[in-house]
Design an enzyme around this catalytic site. Structure first.
Site, PDB file in Angstrom:
ATOM      1  N   LYS A   1      25.259 -39.275   8.973  1.00  0.00           N
ATOM      2  CA  LYS A   1      24.672 -40.105  10.323  1.00  0.00           C
ATOM      3  C   LYS A   1      23.345 -39.921  10.074  1.00  0.00           C
ATOM      4  O   LYS A   1      22.813 -40.812  10.527  1.00  0.00           O
ATOM      5  CB  LYS A   1      25.145 -39.026  11.345  1.00  0.00           C
ATOM      6  CG  LYS A   1      26.709 -38.708  11.623  1.00  0.00           C
ATOM      7  CD  LYS A   1      27.170 -38.189  12.843  1.00  0.00           C
ATOM      8  CE  LYS A   1      26.680 -36.558  12.847  1.00  0.00           C
ATOM      9  NZ  LYS A   1      27.824 -35.839  11.627  1.00  0.00           N
TER      10      LYS A   1
ATOM     11  N   ARG B   1      20.545 -25.808   3.621  1.00  0.00           N
ATOM     12  CA  ARG B   1      20.736 -25.442   4.981  1.00  0.00           C
ATOM     13  C   ARG B   1      21.590 -24.259   4.895  1.00  0.00           C
ATOM     14  O   ARG B   1      22.622 -24.150   4.066  1.00  0.00           O
ATOM     15  CB  ARG B   1      21.246 -26.593   5.893  1.00  0.00           C
ATOM     16  CG  ARG B   1      20.613 -27.461   6.482  1.00  0.00           C
ATOM     17  CD  ARG B   1      21.136 -28.411   7.301  1.00  0.00           C
ATOM     18  NE  ARG B   1      22.186 -28.164   8.043  1.00  0.00           N
ATOM     19  CZ  ARG B   1      22.728 -29.136   8.918  1.00  0.00           C
ATOM     20  NH1 ARG B   1      22.394 -30.386   9.069  1.00  0.00           N
ATOM     21  NH2 ARG B   1      23.852 -28.923   9.853  1.00  0.00           N
TER      22      ARG B   1
ATOM     23  N   ARG C   1      29.377 -34.410  21.164  1.00  0.00           N
ATOM     24  CA  ARG C   1      30.239 -33.972  20.060  1.00  0.00           C
ATOM     25  C   ARG C   1      31.509 -33.399  20.903  1.00  0.00           C
ATOM     26  O   ARG C   1      32.486 -33.077  20.139  1.00  0.00           O
ATOM     27  CB  ARG C   1      29.779 -32.881  19.372  1.00  0.00           C
ATOM     28  CG  ARG C   1      29.236 -33.008  18.114  1.00  0.00           C
ATOM     29  CD  ARG C   1      28.318 -31.965  17.619  1.00  0.00           C
ATOM     30  NE  ARG C   1      28.440 -31.546  16.039  1.00  0.00           N
ATOM     31  CZ  ARG C   1      27.270 -31.726  15.350  1.00  0.00           C
ATOM     32  NH1 ARG C   1      26.385 -32.180  15.895  1.00  0.00           N
ATOM     33  NH2 ARG C   1      27.468 -31.439  14.117  1.00  0.00           N
TER      34      ARG C   1
ATOM     35  N   ARG D   1      24.167 -30.787  -0.997  1.00  0.00           N
ATOM     36  CA  ARG D   1      23.126 -31.531  -0.108  1.00  0.00           C
ATOM     37  C   ARG D   1      21.788 -30.388  -0.115  1.00  0.00           C
ATOM     38  O   ARG D   1      21.942 -29.141  -0.035  1.00  0.00           O
ATOM     39  CB  ARG D   1      23.597 -31.718   1.478  1.00  0.00           C
ATOM     40  CG  ARG D   1      22.316 -32.215   2.532  1.00  0.00           C
ATOM     41  CD  ARG D   1      23.392 -32.726   3.693  1.00  0.00           C
ATOM     42  NE  ARG D   1      23.557 -31.483   4.416  1.00  0.00           N
ATOM     43  CZ  ARG D   1      24.424 -32.119   5.685  1.00  0.00           C
ATOM     44  NH1 ARG D   1      24.329 -33.298   5.912  1.00  0.00           N
ATOM     45  NH2 ARG D   1      24.760 -31.210   6.461  1.00  0.00           N
TER      46      ARG D   1
ATOM     47  N   ARG E   1      33.119 -25.938  10.317  1.00  0.00           N
ATOM     48  CA  ARG E   1      32.620 -27.175  10.892  1.00  0.00           C
ATOM     49  C   ARG E   1      33.604 -28.235  11.032  1.00  0.00           C
ATOM     50  O   ARG E   1      33.460 -29.047  11.994  1.00  0.00           O
ATOM     51  CB  ARG E   1      31.124 -27.748  10.161  1.00  0.00           C
ATOM     52  CG  ARG E   1      30.094 -26.552  10.485  1.00  0.00           C
ATOM     53  CD  ARG E   1      28.917 -26.554   9.364  1.00  0.00           C
ATOM     54  NE  ARG E   1      28.184 -27.859   9.651  1.00  0.00           N
ATOM     55  CZ  ARG E   1      27.433 -28.144   8.699  1.00  0.00           C
ATOM     56  NH1 ARG E   1      27.012 -27.683   7.494  1.00  0.00           N
ATOM     57  NH2 ARG E   1      26.729 -29.459   8.854  1.00  0.00           N
TER      58      ARG E   1
HETATM   59  P1  AMP Z   1      24.358 -31.256  12.779  1.00  0.00           P
HETATM   60  O1  AMP Z   1      23.101 -30.893  12.057  1.00  0.00           O
HETATM   61  O2  AMP Z   1      24.458 -31.999  13.477  1.00  0.00           O
HETATM   62  O3  AMP Z   1      25.442 -30.822  11.792  1.00  0.00           O
HETATM   63  O4  AMP Z   1      24.280 -29.732  13.635  1.00  0.00           O
HETATM   64  C1  AMP Z   1      24.475 -28.271  13.145  1.00  0.00           C
HETATM   65  C2  AMP Z   1      25.080 -27.507  14.075  1.00  0.00           C
HETATM   66  O5  AMP Z   1      24.354 -27.515  15.238  1.00  0.00           O
HETATM   67  C3  AMP Z   1      26.344 -27.543  14.299  1.00  0.00           C
HETATM   68  O6  AMP Z   1      27.399 -27.175  13.441  1.00  0.00           O
HETATM   69  C4  AMP Z   1      26.616 -26.892  15.782  1.00  0.00           C
HETATM   70  O7  AMP Z   1      26.508 -25.668  15.780  1.00  0.00           O
HETATM   71  C5  AMP Z   1      25.080 -27.300  16.405  1.00  0.00           C
HETATM   72  N1  AMP Z   1      25.057 -28.523  17.266  1.00  0.00           N
HETATM   73  C6  AMP Z   1      24.319 -29.960  16.661  1.00  0.00           C
HETATM   74  N2  AMP Z   1      24.736 -30.599  17.618  1.00  0.00           N
HETATM   75  C7  AMP Z   1      25.605 -30.103  18.666  1.00  0.00           C
HETATM   76  C8  AMP Z   1      26.053 -30.868  19.772  1.00  0.00           C
HETATM   77  N3  AMP Z   1      25.928 -31.935  20.200  1.00  0.00           N
HETATM   78  N4  AMP Z   1      27.123 -30.063  20.500  1.00  0.00           N
HETATM   79  C9  AMP Z   1      27.319 -28.515  19.914  1.00  0.00           C
HETATM   80  N5  AMP Z   1      26.656 -28.227  18.912  1.00  0.00           N
HETATM   81  C10 AMP Z   1      25.778 -28.760  18.198  1.00  0.00           C
END
Ligand code: AMP
Length: 201
Positions: A9, A146, A84, A118, A157
């Site tokens: 994404k 990360r 989400r 990654r 996740r």
């Molecule tokens: P991402 O970088 O989008 O994979 O987000 C990393 C982490 O941040 C996720 O595993 C969640 O813990 C948190 N997170 C990011 N965006 C959201 C969202 N829209 N709703 C809830 N948790 C989020």
């Protein structure tokens, strides 16, 4: 941008940013930034993020409402990793209209390899993959992984994705907003499909 963790994404968002000039709003990046700065928000979110759980809706909705007040958001934004959950999408619908949802479709079996390999260059923010997008050798010493990109956290996740986020895809599909893009091929091929999807909007 919609899709499982590791679907690409963030990578594909840059194609849309370039085409539309709209800013990318990534809740994941905003939360990581808050965590790095040690803010209250970052402290609240940390435990959830490190265990691969979604951060509570109220926190995310507050963050987005504030972000959308910025002048650069007045002409629309590209959300990456938001909404989400159904309550997040309902909150968003009360604030603004959603024009389209680009869903990057990648089978679960590919996700673990993609995420565990990654790496990020902290100097430029560029994302690499040890096999699929190898970094230039002169910067490989400074790349970081990360903290939530380990196999165990990725499994959590993915399960949060299936339980809480995937139903939202069906919701947007019923609203006629979902555009599915095959995200399993090489990055450049996926970028072409994303560009096509955006150009017909
Ligand atoms: P991402 O970088 O989008 O994979 O987000 C990393 C982490 O941040 C996720 O595993 C969640 O813990 C948190 N997170 C990011 N965006 C959201 C969202 N829209 N709703 C809830 N948790 C989020």
């Amino acid at each position: 941008m919609f899709g499982p963790p590791g679907a690409g994404k963030g990578t594909q968002a840059s194609v849309i940013v370039e085409m539309t000039g709209k800013p990318q709003v990534s809740t994941g990046d905003m939360l990581r930034d808050a965590l790095a700065k040690g803010t209250e928000l970052g402290k609240e979110a940390q435990g959830y993020m490190e265990s691969g759980l979604l951060v509570p809706d109220a926190i995310i909705i507050g963050l987005i409402s504030e972000r959308l007040q910025s002048p650069d958001a007045s002409d629309g934004v590209l959300f990456d990793g938001f909404p989400r959950t159904i309550p997040q999408a309902e909150a968003l619908a009360r604030i603004t209209d959603v024009e389209a949802v680009i869903s990057i479709e990648v089978p679960d079996d590919d996700i673990i390899d993609r995420i565990v390999g990654r790496r990020m260059d902290p100097e430029t923010g560029e994302i690499y993959h040890i096999s699929f997008k190898p970094p230039p050798s002169e910067i490989s010493h400074r790349l970081i992984q990360r903290k939530d990109d380990t196999e165990e956290t990725v499994r959590q996740r993915l399960s949060s994705y299936h339980e809480q986020t995937r139903p939202l895809g069906e919701w947007y599909q019923e609203l006629g907003l979902l555009i599915a893009v095959d995200g399993a091929g090489p990055i450049e091929e996926v970028s072409k499909s994303v560009a096509n999807a955006i150009s017909i909007l």
